[in-house]
Design an enzyme around this catalytic site. Structure first.
Site, PDB file in Angstrom:
ATOM      1  N   ASP A 184       0.868  -1.413   0.149  1.00 15.88           N
ATOM      2  CA  ASP A 184      -0.113  -0.061  -0.006  1.00 15.88           C
ATOM      3  C   ASP A 184       0.925   1.267  -0.129  1.00 15.88           C
ATOM      4  O   ASP A 184       2.107   1.201   0.525  1.00 15.88           O
ATOM      5  CB  ASP A 184      -0.915  -0.034   1.213  1.00 15.88           C
ATOM      6  CG  ASP A 184      -2.007  -0.832   1.026  1.00 15.88           C
ATOM      7  OD1 ASP A 184      -2.553  -1.385  -0.026  1.00 15.88           O
ATOM      8  OD2 ASP A 184      -2.560  -1.423   2.171  1.00 15.88           O
ATOM      9  N   ASP A 207      -7.185  -1.183  -4.256  1.00 20.74           N
ATOM     10  CA  ASP A 207      -8.585  -0.751  -3.529  1.00 20.74           C
ATOM     11  C   ASP A 207      -9.244   0.193  -3.990  1.00 20.74           C
ATOM     12  O   ASP A 207     -10.675   0.066  -4.005  1.00 20.74           O
ATOM     13  CB  ASP A 207      -7.858  -0.283  -2.170  1.00 20.74           C
ATOM     14  CG  ASP A 207      -7.130  -1.236  -1.465  1.00 20.74           C
ATOM     15  OD1 ASP A 207      -7.204  -2.495  -1.314  1.00 20.74           O
ATOM     16  OD2 ASP A 207      -6.071  -0.823  -0.766  1.00 20.74           O
TER      17      ASP A 207
END
Length: 157
Positions: free
Chosen positions: A116, A132
């Site tokens: 991330d 995401d």
């Protein structure tokens, strides 16, 4: 593949884009926690390892989440191949969800975690990635797909 062409294009290009951006982050920020402020205290690129689901939910659940990602991906691929011709909004929705499921699933199987890096600090939001984002965009398109089109609404009146 011709039947739902946009579904495949979005799914494949989204996966490629997701993996390229994650690779770039890992190359540019070699240590977990390294950050590049794009807009100081508002938006940073921060290298984070996520063993959970989107936005760090279910932290530590990488083992079962990898199988969930695989199941969702295979289900969507089967639907794209064997299912009916989808509406435009459905192709976009399912395509974006496929891209996100494949992108994060790829990480979970190969790395055991998800990379991330999109860090919205202004609102104290969990660090996330493009996979995401794609899943959320896909859900929005599927919600839009549930609304009747103008031609259907006219026929009902």
């Amino acid at each position: 593949m011709k039947k739902n062409r946009l579904f495949w294009i979005i799914g494949i290009l989204g996966l490629i884009f997701d993996q390229i951006t994650k690779f770039w982050i890992v190359q540019r920020l070699p240590q977990v926690g390294d950050t590049i402020p794009l807009i100081r205290d508002v938006f940073h690129l921060t290298y984070v390892i996520n063993t959970g689901a989107a936005f760090s939910f279910f932290s530590g659940g990488a083992f079962w989440l990898r199988w969930l990602s695989l199941g969702v991906s295979l289900g969507l691929i089967a639907y794209g191949i064997f299912g009916p011709k989808m509406k435009l909004t459905e192709q976009l929705g399912y395509g974006f969800i496929l891209a996100g499921a494949l992108g994060n699933g790829w990480d979970r199987f190969l790395l055991g975690y998800v990379v991330d890096f999109l860090d919205l600090r202004l609102i104290q939001f969990p660090v996330f990635n493009f996979a995401d984002v794609f899943i959320n965009i896909g859900v929005l398109f599927l919600i839009l797909a549930t609304f009747p089109t103008k031609s259907v609404a006219k026929r009902r009146n």
